[in-house]
Design a protein around this motif. Structure first.
Motif, PDB file in Angstrom:
ATOM      1  N   ILE A   1     -43.087  19.186 -16.134  1.00 30.95           N
ATOM      2  CA  ILE A   1     -43.813  18.495 -15.004  1.00 30.95           C
ATOM      3  C   ILE A   1     -44.032  17.160 -15.357  1.00 30.95           C
ATOM      4  N   ARG A   2     -43.957  16.914 -16.685  1.00 34.06           N
ATOM      5  CA  ARG A   2     -44.113  15.239 -17.266  1.00 34.06           C
ATOM      6  C   ARG A   2     -42.851  14.780 -17.409  1.00 34.06           C
ATOM      7  N   GLU A   3     -41.897  15.566 -17.081  1.00 34.26           N
ATOM      8  CA  GLU A   3     -40.586  14.969 -17.263  1.00 34.26           C
ATOM      9  C   GLU A   3     -40.419  13.535 -16.489  1.00 34.26           C
ATOM     10  N   ASP A   4     -40.024  12.669 -17.038  1.00 35.15           N
ATOM     11  CA  ASP A   4     -39.510  11.473 -16.370  1.00 35.15           C
ATOM     12  C   ASP A   4     -38.516  11.679 -15.412  1.00 35.15           C
ATOM     13  N   PRO A   5     -38.770  11.560 -14.171  1.00 33.23           N
ATOM     14  CA  PRO A   5     -37.987  11.991 -12.956  1.00 33.23           C
ATOM     15  C   PRO A   5     -36.558  11.224 -13.161  1.00 33.23           C
ATOM     16  N   THR A   6     -36.824  10.102 -13.732  1.00 31.62           N
ATOM     17  CA  THR A   6     -35.534   9.382 -13.794  1.00 31.62           C
ATOM     18  C   THR A   6     -34.578  10.084 -14.474  1.00 31.62           C
ATOM     19  N   LEU A   7     -34.754  10.838 -15.572  1.00 31.81           N
ATOM     20  CA  LEU A   7     -33.827  11.880 -16.072  1.00 31.81           C
ATOM     21  C   LEU A   7     -32.899  12.551 -15.593  1.00 31.81           C
ATOM     22  N   VAL A   8     -33.562  13.460 -14.570  1.00 34.13           N
ATOM     23  CA  VAL A   8     -32.785  14.432 -13.765  1.00 34.13           C
ATOM     24  C   VAL A   8     -32.215  13.626 -12.778  1.00 34.13           C
ATOM     25  N   ASN A   9     -33.002  12.472 -12.281  1.00 33.54           N
ATOM     26  CA  ASN A   9     -32.220  11.707 -11.180  1.00 33.54           C
ATOM     27  C   ASN A   9     -31.101  10.939 -11.476  1.00 33.54           C
ATOM     28  N   THR A  10     -30.958  10.650 -12.940  1.00 35.08           N
ATOM     29  CA  THR A  10     -29.818   9.945 -13.448  1.00 35.08           C
ATOM     30  C   THR A  10     -28.708  10.849 -13.687  1.00 35.08           C
ATOM     31  N   GLN A  11     -29.139  12.170 -14.088  1.00 32.91           N
ATOM     32  CA  GLN A  11     -28.179  13.105 -14.427  1.00 32.91           C
ATOM     33  C   GLN A  11     -27.287  13.637 -13.012  1.00 32.91           C
ATOM     34  N   ILE A  12     -28.115  13.572 -12.079  1.00 36.54           N
ATOM     35  CA  ILE A  12     -27.494  13.573 -10.770  1.00 36.54           C
ATOM     36  C   ILE A  12     -26.574  12.856 -10.288  1.00 36.54           C
ATOM     37  N   THR A  13     -27.283  11.455 -10.322  1.00 36.42           N
ATOM     38  CA  THR A  13     -26.132  10.373  -9.559  1.00 36.42           C
ATOM     39  C   THR A  13     -24.883  10.170 -10.507  1.00 36.42           C
ATOM     40  N   ARG A  14     -25.053   9.867 -11.680  1.00 34.01           N
ATOM     41  CA  ARG A  14     -24.155   9.860 -12.856  1.00 34.01           C
ATOM     42  C   ARG A  14     -23.156  10.807 -12.544  1.00 34.01           C
ATOM     43  N   GLY A  15     -23.446  12.342 -12.481  1.00 30.68           N
ATOM     44  CA  GLY A  15     -22.738  13.158 -12.414  1.00 30.68           C
ATOM     45  C   GLY A  15     -21.870  13.197 -11.146  1.00 30.68           C
ATOM     46  N   LEU A  16     -22.411  12.722 -10.021  1.00 28.52           N
ATOM     47  CA  LEU A  16     -21.631  12.867  -8.562  1.00 28.52           C
ATOM     48  C   LEU A  16     -20.963  11.267  -8.695  1.00 28.52           C
ATOM     49  N   GLN A  17     -21.050  10.360  -9.714  1.00 24.80           N
ATOM     50  CA  GLN A  17     -20.306   9.250  -9.639  1.00 24.80           C
ATOM     51  C   GLN A  17     -19.084   9.488 -10.631  1.00 24.80           C
ATOM     52  N   GLY A  18     -18.961  10.599 -11.394  1.00 21.20           N
ATOM     53  CA  GLY A  18     -18.071  10.766 -12.252  1.00 21.20           C
ATOM     54  C   GLY A  18     -16.637  11.335 -11.697  1.00 21.20           C
ATOM     55  N   HIS A  19     -15.799  11.467 -12.556  1.00 16.60           N
ATOM     56  CA  HIS A  19     -14.551  11.990 -12.391  1.00 16.60           C
ATOM     57  C   HIS A  19     -14.154  12.956 -13.257  1.00 16.60           C
ATOM     58  N   PRO A  20     -14.351  14.379 -12.891  1.00 16.46           N
ATOM     59  CA  PRO A  20     -14.609  14.860 -11.584  1.00 16.46           C
ATOM     60  C   PRO A  20     -16.083  14.612 -11.396  1.00 16.46           C
ATOM     61  N   LYS A  21     -16.382  14.973 -10.096  1.00 17.14           N
ATOM     62  CA  LYS A  21     -17.849  14.743  -9.613  1.00 17.14           C
ATOM     63  C   LYS A  21     -18.349  16.116 -10.463  1.00 17.14           C
ATOM     64  N   THR A  22     -19.620  16.112 -10.931  1.00 17.63           N
ATOM     65  CA  THR A  22     -20.067  17.237 -11.353  1.00 17.63           C
ATOM     66  C   THR A  22     -21.665  17.177 -10.996  1.00 17.63           C
ATOM     67  N   LEU A  23     -22.515  18.278 -11.136  1.00 18.40           N
ATOM     68  CA  LEU A  23     -24.038  18.536 -10.829  1.00 18.40           C
ATOM     69  C   LEU A  23     -24.404  19.383 -12.223  1.00 18.40           C
ATOM     70  N   PRO A  24     -25.358  18.773 -12.628  1.00 23.40           N
ATOM     71  CA  PRO A  24     -26.026  19.908 -13.864  1.00 23.40           C
ATOM     72  C   PRO A  24     -26.442  21.216 -13.440  1.00 23.40           C
ATOM     73  N   SER A  25     -26.029  22.227 -14.002  1.00 22.38           N
ATOM     74  CA  SER A  25     -25.893  23.290 -13.792  1.00 22.38           C
ATOM     75  C   SER A  25     -27.567  23.858 -13.864  1.00 22.38           C
ATOM     76  N   LYS A  26     -28.317  23.253 -14.701  1.00 23.69           N
ATOM     77  CA  LYS A  26     -29.901  23.650 -14.708  1.00 23.69           C
ATOM     78  C   LYS A  26     -30.384  23.747 -13.144  1.00 23.69           C
ATOM     79  N   LEU A  27     -29.803  22.974 -12.407  1.00 19.29           N
ATOM     80  CA  LEU A  27     -30.237  22.829 -10.940  1.00 19.29           C
ATOM     81  C   LEU A  27     -30.180  24.363 -10.177  1.00 19.29           C
ATOM     82  N   PHE A  28     -29.332  24.987 -10.501  1.00 25.67           N
ATOM     83  CA  PHE A  28     -29.093  26.334  -9.907  1.00 25.67           C
ATOM     84  C   PHE A  28     -30.237  27.066  -9.945  1.00 25.67           C
ATOM     85  N   TYR A  29     -31.073  26.759 -10.770  1.00 21.97           N
ATOM     86  CA  TYR A  29     -32.372  27.654 -11.356  1.00 21.97           C
ATOM     87  C   TYR A  29     -33.587  27.280 -10.738  1.00 21.97           C
TER      88      TYR A  29
END
Ligand code: SAM
Length: 327
Positions: free
Chosen positions: A16-44
């Motif tokens: 709950i105290r996690e810096d929201p930019t951490l997960v935000n960056t994981q999402i945006t970096r992943g979707l800009q990568g080759h291949p595009k990825t998303l962090p699998s923790k987001l399934f849960y």
């Protein structure tokens, strides 16, 4: 932040105290990568955890029942060797198989504390409530966090057995798995035990069937990531705009799960002020599930600072359980 919900339960919520930019960056970096990825923790989220529990019951998903059988066979020995009074589980989920270890600890009069650590708050709370009912006298200290960033929230304990089950380690790329286990090792005391469950390399047809079940539960689980992006980050896409794809990458000995766009679309994620175009047929990788063999698992554990104590496997060599110790 400690929120005692019951005298036997403490839930710590660093996420709950996690810096929201951490997960935000994981999402945006992943979707800009080759291949595009998303962090699998987001399934849960709650729905994703429930779908994963359903996957564990599927006829094609041999992994859970094989690991359960192995634990049933060896739990008494593992518990006795470890001498542990506290069980710490990373990526604990529904903790179904964990009960085999907890029961062995209770039978050996060794059971004092259980620490379920998971990214999904709903499942940490549910499991904590179930277990204090099932094991009278048990103290549960749940941690809702990202095990890649919040390990320091594992409470101080007595003699500990730390476990990672369910093939969770296989969801990390090899360098990330080594960094993660090295960090786990750093949180442990000399003499503590660590039990790692790994899924072993087997034939492609069996592996691909396990991730392409006939009932389509794995497909729902995979597409849940789009639902989570919609609910938690304001994304405008819909799970029905994607197909589930799961295939074995033989060179990297891993199953890869992808979402394949069913049309040209732009994925707008309002809360992140981020958009990414997706062409018809383009894929986003949502999960890897790396399969190991015994030498690969031993190498990973040794390079992370663990000493091998005993290797357990089933007659078909589908699952390995590595019991190790921090020297
Ligand atoms: C493959 S499931 C295994 C669940 C359970 N241990 C089992 O054996 O059935 C992975 C679990 O790890 C959790 N998880 C995934 N990524 C995580 C992360 N970065 N931090 C904490 N928990 C995570 C998920 O919520 C899920 O419960």
């Amino acid at each position: 932040m400690k929120l005692p919900t019951d005298s036997a339960i403490t839930i710590d919520v660093p996420l709950i105290r996690e810096d929201p930019t951490l997960v935000n960056t994981q999402i945006t970096r992943g979707l800009q990568g080759h291949p595009k990825t998303l962090p699998s923790k987001l399934f849960y989220d709650e729905r994703g955890s429930t779908l994963f529990e359903q996957i564990c019951e599927l006829p094609e998903y041999y992994q859970t029942r094989t690991e359960h059988q192995l634990l049933t066979q060896w739990a008494d020995e593992i518990v006795t060797m470890s001498g542990a009074e506290e069980l710490v589980e990373l990526g604990s989920g529904a903790a179904t198989k964990t009960r085999v270890l907890l029961t062995a600890m209770a039978n050996a009069n060794q059971l004092r504390h259980y620490v379920p650590f998971d990214v999904d708050e709903s499942i940490v709370r549910r499991v904590s409530e179930e277990l204090v009912q099932e094991y009278p006298g048990l103290q549960v200290h749940g941690v809702v966090g990202d095990f890649l960033f919040h390990l320091e929230h594992i409470p101080e304990g007595g003699k500990r057995l730390v476990v990672i089950l369910g093939g969770t380690i296989g969801n990390l790329l090899s360098h990330a798995a080594k960094d993660f286990l090295t960090a786990v090792n750093a949180e442990m005391s000399s003499g503590d035990y660590f039990l790692l469950g790994v899924q072993l390399i087997t034939d492609r047809s069996r592996l691909e069937a396990a991730y392409n079940d006939r009932q389509g539960i794995t497909a729902k689980f995979n597409k849940n990531i789009i639902r989570v992006l919609h609910n938690n980050f304001g994304a405008d896409s819909h799970p029905d705009l994607f197909d589930h794809v799961a295939r074995y990458n033989e060179d990297a000995h891993r199953i890869e799960m992808w979402l394949r766009s069913r049309q040209d679309q732009t994925l707008n994620i309002a809360d992140l002020n981020f958009s990414v175009p997706l062409a018809h047929g383009e894929e986003i990788r949502t999960e890897i599930s790396t399969k190991y063999d015994q030498p690969l698992a031993q190498e990973l554990l040794a390079s992370s600072g663990f000493e091998m104590v005993k290797w357990y496997t089933d007659p078909e060599s589908l699952i390995g359980l590595a019991l190790t110790q921090k020297p």
